[in-house]
Design an enzyme around this catalytic site. Structure first.
Site, PDB file in Angstrom:
ATOM      1  N   HIS A  89      51.605  47.547  42.122  1.00 47.49           N
ATOM      2  CA  HIS A  89      52.254  46.352  41.564  1.00 47.49           C
ATOM      3  C   HIS A  89      53.782  46.474  41.634  1.00 47.49           C
ATOM      4  CE1 HIS A  89      48.412  45.031  39.249  1.00 47.49           C
ATOM      5  NE2 HIS A  89      48.386  44.700  40.512  1.00 47.49           N
ATOM      6  N   ASP A 111      52.530  40.743  48.958  1.00 49.29           N
ATOM      7  CA  ASP A 111      51.449  40.155  48.162  1.00 49.29           C
ATOM      8  C   ASP A 111      52.084  39.023  47.389  1.00 49.29           C
ATOM      9  OD1 ASP A 111      49.498  39.481  46.323  1.00 49.29           O
ATOM     10  OD2 ASP A 111      48.968  41.560  45.827  1.00 49.29           O
ATOM     11  N   ASP A 127      46.576  33.677  46.261  1.00 50.59           N
ATOM     12  CA  ASP A 127      46.864  35.112  46.123  1.00 50.59           C
ATOM     13  C   ASP A 127      46.581  35.763  47.473  1.00 50.59           C
ATOM     14  OD1 ASP A 127      47.138  37.715  45.328  1.00 50.59           O
ATOM     15  OD2 ASP A 127      45.431  37.738  43.948  1.00 50.59           O
ATOM     16  N   HIS A 158      38.837  39.722  42.740  1.00 52.83           N
ATOM     17  CA  HIS A 158      38.727  39.153  41.391  1.00 52.83           C
ATOM     18  C   HIS A 158      38.525  37.658  41.536  1.00 52.83           C
ATOM     19  CE1 HIS A 158      42.919  37.900  42.114  1.00 52.83           C
ATOM     20  NE2 HIS A 158      43.122  39.135  42.563  1.00 52.83           N
ATOM     21  N   HIS A 183      44.263  36.115  38.115  1.00 53.83           N
ATOM     22  CA  HIS A 183      43.066  36.887  37.755  1.00 53.83           C
ATOM     23  C   HIS A 183      42.266  35.952  36.860  1.00 53.83           C
ATOM     24  CE1 HIS A 183      45.033  41.070  38.602  1.00 53.83           C
ATOM     25  NE2 HIS A 183      44.937  40.302  39.669  1.00 53.83           N
ATOM     26  N   TYR A 232      46.351  53.355  50.868  1.00 54.96           N
ATOM     27  CA  TYR A 232      47.702  53.722  50.450  1.00 54.96           C
ATOM     28  C   TYR A 232      47.863  55.233  50.598  1.00 54.96           C
ATOM     29  CZ  TYR A 232      46.628  49.227  48.398  1.00 54.96           C
ATOM     30  OH  TYR A 232      46.214  47.933  48.236  1.00 54.96           O
ATOM     31  N   ARG A 251      47.467  46.431  52.560  1.00 51.22           N
ATOM     32  CA  ARG A 251      46.446  45.629  51.879  1.00 51.22           C
ATOM     33  C   ARG A 251      46.362  44.312  52.654  1.00 51.22           C
ATOM     34  NH1 ARG A 251      48.046  46.216  47.138  1.00 51.22           N
ATOM     35  NH2 ARG A 251      49.305  44.385  46.661  1.00 51.22           N
ATOM     36  N   GLU A 256      44.644  40.559  52.004  1.00 50.15           N
ATOM     37  CA  GLU A 256      43.991  39.792  50.925  1.00 50.15           C
ATOM     38  C   GLU A 256      43.858  38.326  51.302  1.00 50.15           C
ATOM     39  OE1 GLU A 256      46.250  39.628  47.215  1.00 50.15           O
ATOM     40  OE2 GLU A 256      44.419  39.123  46.128  1.00 50.15           O
TER      41      GLU A 256
HETATM   42  N1  GLY Z   1      48.533  39.798  43.196  1.00 53.44           N
HETATM   43  C1  GLY Z   1      47.696  40.449  42.284  1.00 53.44           C
HETATM   44  C2  GLY Z   1      46.416  40.797  42.874  1.00 53.44           C
HETATM   45  O1  GLY Z   1      46.302  40.833  44.093  1.00 53.44           O
HETATM   46  O2  GLY Z   1      45.454  41.001  42.199  1.00 53.44           O
HETATM   47 MN    MN Z   2      47.461  39.729  45.450  1.00 55.58          MN
HETATM   48 MN    MN Z   3      44.501  39.597  44.132  1.00 52.72          MN
END
Ligand code: GLY
Ligand code: MN
Ligand code: MN
Length: 438
Positions: A240, A257, A268, A351, A358, A385, A403, A405
């Site tokens: 984070h 991110d 996200d 999530h 979240h 990582y 990452r 996402e």
């Molecule tokens: N940006 C927060 C997460 O990826 O959960």
């Molecule tokens: Mn994220």
């Molecule tokens: Mn996320």
């Protein structure tokens, strides 16, 4: 059309509550940042979900079957002077005419009117512990009613967690919500594309953040769903990381991110790419492994599969890949049992996503992983990582954090990747960064 959507949600909750009950839902409070300055106001997600009402200092009350209307909204009164300084207010007439309340009272009258609405109701639906000031006032109102029992007034006897009911509703996105989430994801995906095109060695992490926020705002999304994470080189290994102060170095990768909020719905998205536009062999090998894990996990987002299947799939692919690259040593079965991947992949694969990044909703039901159903939206975000000076890992892997996402909607047929416009294949990224295909 919009009013109808909020009315439909209130109706659904009113039906669930049943007779002799009342629900009390407070708006978010304004929050001081520093002397005379507030943080940008963000409405409480539960309150907004039911009302669409954007102002602070408001309380919504729902009472199934109430003769004078089932939906009562307490809110600020019109006030010429305050409106001159701080902006327009809906007032009581606006609450009824624009926001479809059946009845509206000034927020200052809450203590006088709410005990009367609680009178002779059996059940109170309320999210206890989220707003200590209102918790205390509710306790006072109930005690006042208990004190009047000799006058024939009865106080509520059952208190139910409103959030439990509401959050299950929020987990299943309506067509209206999916439309907003698609827009949020599309805007963020365009902003990620812009960063790939803009990125050069010597730029700063905050410079990329600024480009991202600018692109989203120009496309109609003024607010971010969370603070952007922009980590160059080893900074990508801090999950984070939000300092975003360092300069980007040629030869490093950068992890971004970031996702905007649009009409109170979050996106996200994470993308990781080489600062100078070309993957090194080591970077590409690790990147392709994370990508394979992510694509395999997305294939597991299917109605009828359970919540944990995408994660299990990601972990399987990552473990085998780390063995192939010589980063883990041993058999896949044994390393899976030992959860050896956790040294390099220490978070979960996703999530729920919705009004909150979240988002709300239970992951287990009766102790079992929840089954995925159409209308649910989740992220799929495996990563690897390997910080500098990682013991027992060859130097060529050091200082790489990756990452990937995406935001994925469960559909009747399978899934839809809402964030698909953000490139993630190596060839696509390299072409875009080299100035091809805008
Ligand atoms: N940006 C927060 C997460 O990826 O959960
Ligand atoms: Mn994220
Ligand atoms: Mn996320």
């Amino acid at each position: 059309m919009i009013a109808a959507e909020f009315r439909r949600r209130r109706k659904q909750l009113l039906r669930m509550m049943g007779p002799n009950s009342i629900a009390i839902i407070p708006a978010a409070a304004e929050c001081v940042r520093n002397r005379d300055v507030h943080y940008p106001f963000r409405q409480d997600s539960d309150f907004f979900y039911l009302t669409g009402f954007p102002e602070p200092e408001a309380v919504a009350v729902l009472i199934p079957g109430r003769k004078h209307g089932e939906y009562v909204l307490f809110c600020r009164e019109r006030d010429e002077t305050r409106e001159l300084w701080d902006g327009l207010r809906a007032g009581q007439s606006g609450a009824v005419e624009e926001y479809a309340a059946d009845d509206s009272f000034p927020i200052g009258d809450l203590d006088d009117i709410l005990p009367g609405l609680l009178e002779n109701q059996t059940r109170v639906f309320y999210a206890m512990g989220c707003n200590s000031e209102l918790d205390k006032r509710l306790a006072d109102w109930v005690n006042r009613l208990r004190g009047s029992s000799r006058a024939g007034v009865s106080a509520p006897v059952e208190f139910l967690a409103l959030d439990h009911f509401l959050h299950d509703m929020r987990l299943y996105k309506s067509r209206f919500e999916i439309k907003h989430m698609r827009t949020a994801a599309k805007i963020s995906a365009q902003a990620h594309r812009r960063l790939m095109q803009a990125c050069r060695p010597g730029m700063t992490e905050y410079g990329l953040e600024a480009e991202f926020v600018h692109e989203c705002a120009m496309r109609g999304a003024r607010f971010q769903a969370y603070t952007p994470i922009v980590g160059g080189g080893n900074n990508a290994c801090i999950l984070h990381y939000t300092e975003n102060q360092a300069q980007l170095q040629a030869g490093d990768m950068v992890l971004i991110d970031a996702g905007c909020e649009y009409a109170c719905y979050a996106s996200d998205i994470t993308r990781t790419f080489p600062v100078s536009g070309k993957f090194s062999l080591a970077q590409q090998a690790l990147y392709e492994l994370v990508l394979a894990a992510q694509e395999a996990a997305i294939r597991k987002v299917q109605p009828g599969n359970h919540w944990n299947e995408p994660h299990q799939e990601a972990v399987r692919v990552i473990t085998k890949g780390l063995i192939r690259l010589g980063i883990l040593k041993g058999t896949a079965a044994k390393l899976m049992r030992q959860e050896a991947y956790k040294t390099y992949y220490m978070h979960r694969t996703g999530h729920w996503l919705g009004m909150d990044v979240h988002d709300v909703g239970d992951y287990k039901v009766d102790g079992e992983w929840r089954l995925l159903e159409p209308g649910m939206v989740m992220t799929v975000e495996p990563g690897l990582y390997i910080p500098l000076r990682s013991k027992g890992v060859a130097r060529r892997w050091w200082g790489i954090g990756i990452r990937i996402e995406d935001d994925v909607l469960v559909t009747k047929e399978g899934n839809e990747v809402l964030s698909a416009d953000a490139p993630k294949q190596v060839a696509e990224i390299e072409a875009l960064m080299a100035g091809g295909g805008a």
